[in-house]
Every structure is written in C-alpha cells, then in structure tokens.
Design an enzyme around this catalytic site. Structure first.
Site, PDB file in Angstrom:
ATOM      1  N   LYS A 259       0.841  -1.206   0.000  1.00 35.46           N
ATOM      2  CA  LYS A 259       0.000   0.000   0.000  1.00 35.46           C
ATOM      3  C   LYS A 259       0.867   1.244   0.000  1.00 35.46           C
ATOM      4  O   LYS A 259       2.046   1.227   0.404  1.00 35.46           O
ATOM      5  CB  LYS A 259      -0.949   0.034   1.194  1.00 35.46           C
TER       6      LYS A 259
ATOM      7  N   VAL B  81      11.039  -4.369   2.680  1.00 32.39           N
ATOM      8  CA  VAL B  81      10.952  -4.719   4.105  1.00 32.39           C
ATOM      9  C   VAL B  81      11.157  -3.461   4.956  1.00 32.39           C
ATOM     10  O   VAL B  81      12.073  -2.672   4.690  1.00 32.39           O
ATOM     11  CB  VAL B  81      12.025  -5.784   4.459  1.00 32.39           C
TER      12      VAL B  81
ATOM     13  N   ASP C 161      -2.522  -1.586  10.157  1.00 28.07           N
ATOM     14  CA  ASP C 161      -2.597  -1.603   8.693  1.00 28.07           C
ATOM     15  C   ASP C 161      -3.064  -2.950   8.139  1.00 28.07           C
ATOM     16  O   ASP C 161      -3.273  -3.080   6.938  1.00 28.07           O
ATOM     17  CB  ASP C 161      -1.212  -1.324   8.086  1.00 28.07           C
TER      18      ASP C 161
ATOM     19  N   ALA D  71       3.646  -1.497   4.210  1.00 29.40           N
ATOM     20  CA  ALA D  71       2.805  -2.514   4.862  1.00 29.40           C
ATOM     21  C   ALA D  71       3.142  -3.940   4.424  1.00 29.40           C
ATOM     22  O   ALA D  71       2.255  -4.791   4.340  1.00 29.40           O
ATOM     23  CB  ALA D  71       1.318  -2.224   4.643  1.00 29.40           C
ATOM     24  N   GLY D  72       4.415  -4.215   4.172  1.00 28.42           N
ATOM     25  CA  GLY D  72       4.813  -5.569   3.780  1.00 28.42           C
ATOM     26  C   GLY D  72       4.573  -6.583   4.887  1.00 28.42           C
ATOM     27  O   GLY D  72       4.059  -7.683   4.631  1.00 28.42           O
TER      28      GLY D  72
END
Ligand code: C5P
Length: 297
Positions: A10, A96, A137, A101-102
């Site tokens: 995102k 990362v 998130d 939002a990973g």
C-alpha cells in the site's frame, strides 16, 4: 496440500495524524491505496509452526513468532482450538520495513491462507477483527483497493477509485522503525496544537474521478517531516523524482520508501530510470493502482 495467497503493498495518499491517545496510538485519517507489488504467502501442513522467506531482502525478515504471519496463524488456531502446525513460506517482493505494509500484508495473507487450509470458514468480519488485533494496517491488506482508515487506521470505509494511478517507489537502504517515526512526530509536535485528523474532500474527489493531477496536488503525509528528520537523505530522493518529471512525490507511510505519482506508465518507467541513475536510492520499482486485496491463487 498447500494454499497460496497473494497480497498487495500500500501507499498512503493521505496520512493525517492526530495527537497521541491514552493507549499510545495516534488517531488517523489514513487514505490507503493498494498498489501492484505483492508478497505471496504459502501455507503447508507441518510438524510445527515455522516460517521461511525468499526474495532479495529475505534476510531482513524476522522468522520467529514476532512475524505477523506467525501471529496470524496463532490467533486463528487459538480461536478454533487448532494446533497451528503449519509451514508458512513468504515469497517477499514488498520492501521490508519500508512503509508499504509488507509485514501487514504477510499477516493478512497467512490468515486467509490458514483459514482456507484448515477449513475454519471465517466470515469477512471475523477475519477483519483478527487483522485489527494484528496491527493497524493489516485490515487494509486484506481488503485492498482504496479505503479510509480511521481510529488507529484499522476502521475501514472502502472508497471508490475512478481510474488507474501510476507510481514509482524508490526503495532506500535499510528500514525505518514505525514506532520511532511516530515518536519523532510527537517530538516535532511538542507544544503545538495537533488538530483532529480529517480526510481531505479534494483528495477523495481526485480518487473518485481518477484524476492524477488533482491527486498529485492533494497528496499529504503528516509523518513525512518526522521521516525526513530521522533520514535527511530522503529529501534528495524526493527531489530527484520531482526533477525527473513526477507529478508529485511523498514519503510512503512511515518511510523510508518514497512514492512518485506519474501521469502514464511510460512516465513511471522514465522516473524509475532517473531515480536509479541519481544514486539516491537502492532500487526503484514501478507499480499500478488500485490493486485488489488478499486473494487465494
Ligand atoms: O498497529 P501497528 O502494530 O502496526 O503499529 C506499530 C506502531 O506504530 C505502534 O506501536 C505505534 O508506535 C505506532 N502507531 C501509532 N498510531 C497508529 C498506528 C501506529 O502511534 N495509529
């Protein structure tokens, strides 16, 4: 038998941050837009819970129980009295600790994948409640598209998007800690009156009509000064993207990834090449939006 779920990254096209609450979180008006960079989470029955990760940045991903994917499997299993004996493999393509939002994507992906693997048949609302428990998130990673997040960002209202938006993401060397960026926000705001966060009507209009120029004029991230204060070199990356012809540039979430909105996919390619040659970032990625939410593939 395995189940694989694909989950998007995102960018926050507006991140309005209010004062710090009694629980330590900040009230937000957080306009999320899912973009076409994806992690894939595969779950396979195993003797006990374990995580592996592949991809160029895999070495930066924690493989213990602090990983949101492991926590997601644990929470779902506990609700159903199941042993979370599963091998979770993350094929990592989202930067990362980058403000995209990973980690949240992997939490949402593992949750959806385990629900399918174990046949626990959770409703959308049950999945969203577990996502909210995992992190602010995570619900958005499940839903995708575009949404306004209020509260600490976890209460979602889905938004209409009337067209495609084209982005470049400049990935920095090393991550930034989200709590550290919020602490810096608090330090910079000390003694100031922080207004209640509200979503900008102009920005929501730009999304609804698919107007990239209007969206460019309305992009806003209240965490950007804090991210720049902790990582001053990001100003050079932002300037390089703007000089290369991006409509607008901003820090993505808590950073240090920077996001550049362009008019066309070709412009995005050009901006990405210019960013790479500028030497102000580690790599540059092109992605379209909106992207769909977590999906079993
Ligand atoms: O919810 P999540 O675990 O992703 O949040 C990580 C950290 O970011 C929190 O511990 C807090 O320091 C900060 N945060 C915040 N206000 C929010 C969301 C996150 O202060 N609305």
């Amino acid at each position: 038998m395995s189940v694989t779920v694909r989950v998007p990254a995102k960018v926050n096209v507006q991140l309005a941050v209010g004062g710090v609450r009694s629980d330590g979180f900040h009230d937000l008006a957080n306009v999320f837009l899912a973009v076409g960079l994806y992690d894939e989470v595969t779950v396979t029955p195993a003797e006990s819970l374990r995580i592996t990760c592949s991809g160029p940045d895999a070495h930066q991903v924690p493989l213990d129980r602090t990983n949101l994917a492991a926590r997601a499997a644990g929470l779902l299993a506990a609700r159903h009295g199941i042993d979370p004996a599963v091998h979770i493999h993350i094929a990592k393509d989202i930067p990362v600790a980058g403000g995209m939002a990973g980690g949240s994507a992997d939490g949402a992906g593992a949750l959806l994948a385990c629900d399918a693997l174990w046949g626990t048949g959770s409703s959308r609302d049950e999945l969203l409640a577990i996502c909210a428990e995992l992190g602010s998130d995570v619900p958005f990673s499940l839903v995708g598209g575009a949404a306004l997040g209020t509260g600490r960002g976890e209460q979602l209202t889905e938004l209409e998007v009337g067209g495609d938006f084209h982005w470049v993401f400049a990935v920095a060397d090393g991550g930034l800690s989200t709590p550290a960026v919020y602490r810096e926000f608090d330090r910079l705001a000390e003694g100031l009156d922080v207004p209640a966060p509200v979503a900008s009507p102009g920005l929501l209009d730009a999304l609804r009509t698919g107007d990239a120029s209007a969206l460019a004029g309305a992009l806003l991230n209240d965490l950007q000064p804090a991210a720049l204060s902790l990582r001053p070199s990001l100003a050079d990356t932002l300037a390089a993207g703007t000089a290369a012809g991006a409509l607008a540039s901003l820090v993505s979430g808590s950073g240090p990834t920077t996001a550049f909105l362009t008019k066309t996919p070709d412009d995005a390619q050009q901006v990405a090449e210019a960013l790479l040659t500028s030497g102000t970032c580690r790599t540059a990625r092109v992605a379209g939006s909106p992207a769909g939410g977590a999906l079993v593939v």
